[in-house]
Design an enzyme around this catalytic site. Structure first.
Site, PDB file in Angstrom:
ATOM      1  N   SER A 253     -12.486 -84.941  58.276  1.00  0.00           N
ATOM      2  CA  SER A 253     -11.891 -84.837  56.946  1.00  0.00           C
ATOM      3  C   SER A 253     -11.936 -86.128  56.141  1.00  0.00           C
ATOM      4  O   SER A 253     -13.012 -86.651  55.883  1.00  0.00           O
ATOM      5  CB  SER A 253     -10.462 -84.335  57.103  1.00  0.00           C
ATOM      6  OG  SER A 253      -9.960 -83.961  55.860  1.00  0.00           O
ATOM      7  N   HIS A 254     -10.777 -86.654  55.804  1.00  0.00           N
ATOM      8  CA  HIS A 254     -10.720 -87.820  54.916  1.00  0.00           C
ATOM      9  C   HIS A 254     -10.899 -89.134  55.674  1.00  0.00           C
ATOM     10  O   HIS A 254     -10.892 -90.198  55.060  1.00  0.00           O
ATOM     11  CB  HIS A 254      -9.366 -87.830  54.208  1.00  0.00           C
ATOM     12  CG  HIS A 254      -8.225 -87.883  55.186  1.00  0.00           C
ATOM     13  ND1 HIS A 254      -7.885 -86.805  55.972  1.00  0.00           N
ATOM     14  CD2 HIS A 254      -7.398 -88.884  55.541  1.00  0.00           C
ATOM     15  CE1 HIS A 254      -6.872 -87.149  56.752  1.00  0.00           C
ATOM     16  NE2 HIS A 254      -6.566 -88.407  56.507  1.00  0.00           N
TER      17      HIS A 254
ATOM     18  N   ASP B 268     -11.769 -80.004  51.478  1.00  0.00           N
ATOM     19  CA  ASP B 268     -10.587 -79.153  51.357  1.00  0.00           C
ATOM     20  C   ASP B 268      -9.464 -79.788  50.544  1.00  0.00           C
ATOM     21  O   ASP B 268      -8.476 -79.125  50.231  1.00  0.00           O
ATOM     22  CB  ASP B 268     -10.089 -78.681  52.734  1.00  0.00           C
ATOM     23  CG  ASP B 268      -9.782 -79.816  53.681  1.00  0.00           C
ATOM     24  OD1 ASP B 268      -9.951 -80.990  53.292  1.00  0.00           O
ATOM     25  OD2 ASP B 268      -9.390 -79.532  54.835  1.00  0.00           O
ATOM     26  N   ARG B 269      -9.625 -81.070  50.183  1.00  0.00           N
ATOM     27  CA  ARG B 269      -8.569 -81.704  49.385  1.00  0.00           C
ATOM     28  C   ARG B 269      -9.004 -81.870  47.938  1.00  0.00           C
ATOM     29  O   ARG B 269     -10.197 -81.847  47.638  1.00  0.00           O
ATOM     30  CB  ARG B 269      -8.251 -83.094  49.941  1.00  0.00           C
ATOM     31  CG  ARG B 269      -7.692 -83.072  51.330  1.00  0.00           C
ATOM     32  CD  ARG B 269      -7.215 -84.458  51.710  1.00  0.00           C
ATOM     33  NE  ARG B 269      -6.678 -84.439  53.070  1.00  0.00           N
ATOM     34  CZ  ARG B 269      -5.838 -85.337  53.546  1.00  0.00           C
ATOM     35  NH1 ARG B 269      -5.450 -86.343  52.783  1.00  0.00           N
ATOM     36  NH2 ARG B 269      -5.392 -85.254  54.780  1.00  0.00           N
TER      37      ARG B 269
ATOM     38  N   ASP C 266     -12.351 -84.600  49.319  1.00  0.00           N
ATOM     39  CA  ASP C 266     -12.427 -85.454  50.503  1.00  0.00           C
ATOM     40  C   ASP C 266     -13.668 -85.154  51.345  1.00  0.00           C
ATOM     41  O   ASP C 266     -14.537 -84.383  50.938  1.00  0.00           O
ATOM     42  CB  ASP C 266     -11.149 -85.315  51.350  1.00  0.00           C
ATOM     43  CG  ASP C 266     -11.061 -83.962  52.037  1.00  0.00           C
ATOM     44  OD1 ASP C 266     -11.620 -82.994  51.514  1.00  0.00           O
ATOM     45  OD2 ASP C 266     -10.434 -83.877  53.112  1.00  0.00           O
TER      46      ASP C 266
ATOM     47  N   LYS D 162      -7.295 -74.964  52.920  1.00  0.00           N
ATOM     48  CA  LYS D 162      -7.129 -75.516  51.587  1.00  0.00           C
ATOM     49  C   LYS D 162      -8.510 -75.726  50.986  1.00  0.00           C
ATOM     50  O   LYS D 162      -9.497 -75.795  51.718  1.00  0.00           O
ATOM     51  CB  LYS D 162      -6.311 -76.802  51.624  1.00  0.00           C
ATOM     52  CG  LYS D 162      -6.793 -77.884  52.572  1.00  0.00           C
ATOM     53  CD  LYS D 162      -5.714 -78.960  52.669  1.00  0.00           C
ATOM     54  CE  LYS D 162      -6.178 -80.204  53.396  1.00  0.00           C
ATOM     55  NZ  LYS D 162      -5.995 -80.124  54.855  1.00  0.00           N
TER      56      LYS D 162
ATOM     57  N   ASP E 101     -14.449 -83.322  53.903  1.00  0.00           N
ATOM     58  CA  ASP E 101     -14.838 -81.950  54.237  1.00  0.00           C
ATOM     59  C   ASP E 101     -14.534 -80.951  53.120  1.00  0.00           C
ATOM     60  O   ASP E 101     -14.637 -79.735  53.333  1.00  0.00           O
ATOM     61  CB  ASP E 101     -14.180 -81.510  55.546  1.00  0.00           C
ATOM     62  CG  ASP E 101     -12.665 -81.483  55.461  1.00  0.00           C
ATOM     63  OD1 ASP E 101     -12.102 -82.253  54.662  1.00  0.00           O
ATOM     64  OD2 ASP E 101     -12.036 -80.693  56.181  1.00  0.00           O
TER      65      ASP E 101
HETATM   66  C1  VG1 Z   1      -2.682 -84.944  57.202  1.00  0.00           C
HETATM   67  C2  VG1 Z   1      -1.858 -84.400  56.057  1.00  0.00           C
HETATM   68  C3  VG1 Z   1      -1.688 -82.901  56.208  1.00  0.00           C
HETATM   69  C4  VG1 Z   1      -3.066 -82.239  56.313  1.00  0.00           C
HETATM   70  C5  VG1 Z   1      -3.859 -82.870  57.434  1.00  0.00           C
HETATM   71  C6  VG1 Z   1      -5.271 -82.340  57.513  1.00  0.00           C
HETATM   72  O1  VG1 Z   1      -2.009 -84.718  58.423  1.00  0.00           O
HETATM   73  O2  VG1 Z   1      -0.604 -85.035  55.999  1.00  0.00           O
HETATM   74  O3  VG1 Z   1      -0.959 -82.416  55.116  1.00  0.00           O
HETATM   75  O4  VG1 Z   1      -2.932 -80.862  56.555  1.00  0.00           O
HETATM   76  O5  VG1 Z   1      -3.939 -84.278  57.238  1.00  0.00           O
HETATM   77  O6  VG1 Z   1      -5.933 -82.504  56.307  1.00  0.00           O
HETATM   78  P1  VG1 Z   1      -1.145 -85.846  59.181  1.00  0.00           P
HETATM   79  O7  VG1 Z   1      -0.710 -85.224  60.469  1.00  0.00           O
HETATM   80  O8  VG1 Z   1      -2.028 -87.040  59.331  1.00  0.00           O
HETATM   81  O9  VG1 Z   1      -0.001 -86.173  58.266  1.00  0.00           O
HETATM   82  V1  VG1 Z   1      -7.562 -82.886  56.312  1.00  0.00           V
HETATM   83  O10 VG1 Z   1      -8.120 -82.753  54.713  1.00  0.00           O
HETATM   84  O11 VG1 Z   1      -7.494 -84.347  57.111  1.00  0.00           O
HETATM   85  O12 VG1 Z   1      -8.232 -81.695  57.281  1.00  0.00           O
HETATM   86 CO    CO Z   2     -10.017 -82.481  54.575  1.00  0.00          CO
END
Ligand code: VG1
Ligand code: CO
Length: 543
Positions: free
Chosen positions: A113-114, A281-282, A277, A376, A279
């Site tokens: 992801s990010h 989804d953000r 981001d 998302k 992948d």
């Molecule tokens: C973070 C965010 C959460 C989100 C998750 C995955 O998790 O706070 O809201 O669903 O990332 O998003 P954490 O446990 O680090 O707070 V992504 O776009 O990284 O798949």
């Molecule tokens: Co993501």
């Protein structure tokens, strides 16, 4: 067919976090590491022989290698159709759609992801179920349990598949189909939004800046915004997915998308700025001269969704993760809709969406989505905003101000303390937890604590319980502080402090967020002793 059973030694660190298993690339490169986890996924599932599996990733470093591995293992384990996005590319929401669209048993999404990418940065694997959504805890727990005892995996001897050519290849008993990663997703978006109205808006000179952050949304945004909606070439910046995201964090927040932010605050700013981001989804939403917090964006989208054809008949309900601000609650209240509060992570929305209880969901971490998929969806949020802007003919600024005048404003910020020693972070949380029973009724300055607890979620659909999901301190008047540890990091611990102050509709709605929550920041330090526990005087990232 040359199925091989390969002996392997288990690893003890394959516990999926908030969103799948995320580790540094060198960890994934250990012999058997990715294989063990993928086999543990298959071993935790039942009844998939003869079904379809979707495989794709965000294009980061090591994506192509693990895709080849996953294809071989899926074929060896009994899947008979394996659908792969061309180039190994699938955004997370597009993967979710493909699973649903092709009636797949599930999908394997390769993404961190990010988090940054590259030879020494992050990689990740997660499993999504047949509704297109992230596997629920029952399954991720079973995968973890299996990963601790696994001693063999199945693969098949076959040359690498050419990931860059659309077409079909036979691998053992399975057909591997390489398909366009964008087309099905773009077609879905056309069913939800008034593309003609958005085209007219753009044709009338409305200017958009979209930063794909050298990540997976590049091809999706170029196809949809530039080709289908007629935005000029160059609207999508950093539109080519790179294995290392150009050396940046593909995290669409005010720190990592600062160039876009600065541009949107300048005199000659475009009308609408957005970013997504790693992948896809953000989403980050910035109007000309105004940043819209993700929590506010959720509330504003929910309040205005009926302007888009896909949501014209209204919403069944709204769901938000617990640390997300209560702005959406005010909308639900006024519109007479149910509001659900879930733990952090999209996997908790799946049941509500499947049961038709919620239509729109969101998280403070820049995630918003709806029942069109079970993840998302960054571009979806951008398109819904554009549809609303086209229908209302007003600026983001005007829409935000009118929203606050109607519903009140939830001033909001998240403070992250990154790379904290895990033992120290655990000690901070344990201390807080111990103090919980004594907090109710006490005051910090002018703030009086109305309730304090460790959030537990009881899933209204399947009855499952998820405990220890974050410490909530609720103040009289609707202000809150939430403390939790991140479940997506790959080194040390990240402490997240979520701070929110509610200002009623007839209050002062035009303050700087920092000023509006200053007393709560002091209270957070007093409650948790962050400096004492971590040695940190201030957060690393404020979003
Ligand atoms: C973070 C965010 C959460 C989100 C998750 C995955 O998790 O706070 O809201 O669903 O990332 O998003 P954490 O446990 O680090 O707070 V992504 O776009 O990284 O798949
Ligand atoms: Co993501």
């Amino acid at each position: 067919m040359n199925i091989r059973e390969v002996a392997t030694k288990s690893f003890d660190d394959q516990k999926p976090g908030t969103s799948g298993l995320r580790k540094k690339v060198p960890v994934f490169q250990q012999p058997g590491y990715a294989e063990n986890f993928i086999q543990s996924i298959f071993d935790a599932l039942d009844g998939f022989a003869g079904t379809t599996l979707v495989i794709g990733g965000d294009g980061r470093f090591y994506n192509r290698e693990v895709i080849q591995t996953a294809i071989r293992m899926a074929a060896a384990n009994g899947f008979t159709t394996i659908i792969v996005g061309r180039g190994g590319i699938l955004s997370t929401p597009a993967a979710s759609h493909m699973i649903r669209h092709y009636g797949a048993f599930g999908g394997i999404i390769l993404s961190a992801s990010h988090n940054p990418g590259g030879p020494t940065e992050d990689f990740g694997i997660k499993y999504n179920i047949s509704n297109g959504g992230p596997a629920p805890e029952k399954i991720t727990d079973a995968i973890y349990a299996r990963s601790k005892t696994i001693d063999r995996y199945l693969t098949i001897e076959t040359p690498d598949i050419d990931l860059d050519q659309d077409g079909e290849t036979q691998v053992g008993d399975a057909v591997v189909r390489i398909i366009d990663p964008v087309a099905d997703y773009a077609a879905l978006m056309e069913t939800l939004f008034d593309f003609e109205a958005i085209r007219a808006l753009i044709g009338g000179g409305f200017r958009i800046a979209f930063d794909a952050m050298s990540a997976v949304t590049g091809p999706y945004a170029t196809e949809i915004l530039e080709r289908r909606l007629g935005a000029p070439a160059g609207t999508v910046r950093n539109g080519t997915p790179l294995p290392d995201f150009g050396g940046h964090h593909p995290d669409p927040n005010l720190v990592h998308a600062k160039d876009l932010y600065d541009e949107m605050m300048s005199a000659d700013a475009p009308d609408f700025g957005a970013a997504s981001d790693g992948d896809g989804d953000r989403n980050l939403i910035i109007g000309k001269g105004i940043f819209v917090t993700p929590s506010d964006s959720l509330a504003m989208l929910a309040a205005n969704a009926h302007f888009a054809p896909g949501y014209a008949k209204g919403l069944a309900g709204i769901a938000r993760s617990m640390p997300t601000s209560c702005a959406a609650d005010r909308v639900a209240e006024q519109l007479g809709l149910p509001l659900f509060e879930t733990p952090t992570g999209w996997k908790f929305f799946g049941n509500l969406l499947d049961a038709g209880k919620a239509t729109i969901c969101g998280e403070e971490s820049a995630g918003t989505g709806s029942d069109h998929v079970r993840e998302k969806d960054g571009l979806w949020a951008v398109l819904l905003w554009l549809n609303i802007l086209a229908a209302r003919g007003e600026s983001v600024h005007a829409i935000a101000e009118a929203h606050w005048r109607r519903f009140g404003r939830n001033y909001y910020a998240r403070h992250d303390y990154e790379g904290v020693d895990s033992a120290r972070a655990d000690a901070l949380m344990a201390d807080l937890r111990n103090h919980l029973p004594t907090l109710r009724g006490t005051a910090i300055g002018a703030l009086r604590i109305e309730a304090a607890d460790d959030f537990a979620y009881h899933d209204p659909i399947d009855g499952s319980e998820s405990r220890n999901q974050g410490i909530r301190i609720l103040f009289e008047g609707g202000s809150r502080i939430v403390f939790r540890l991140s479940g997506t990091g790959t080194s040390g611990a990240t402490i997240r402090v979520y701070i929110e102050r509610y200002e009623p509709a007839d209050g002062d709605l035009g303050r700087e967020t920092g000023d509006a929550i200053a007393d709560l920041i002091v209270a957070a330090e007093e409650l948790a002793g962050i400096a004492r526990h971590t040695g940190r005087a201030k957060p690393d990232v404020i979003t």
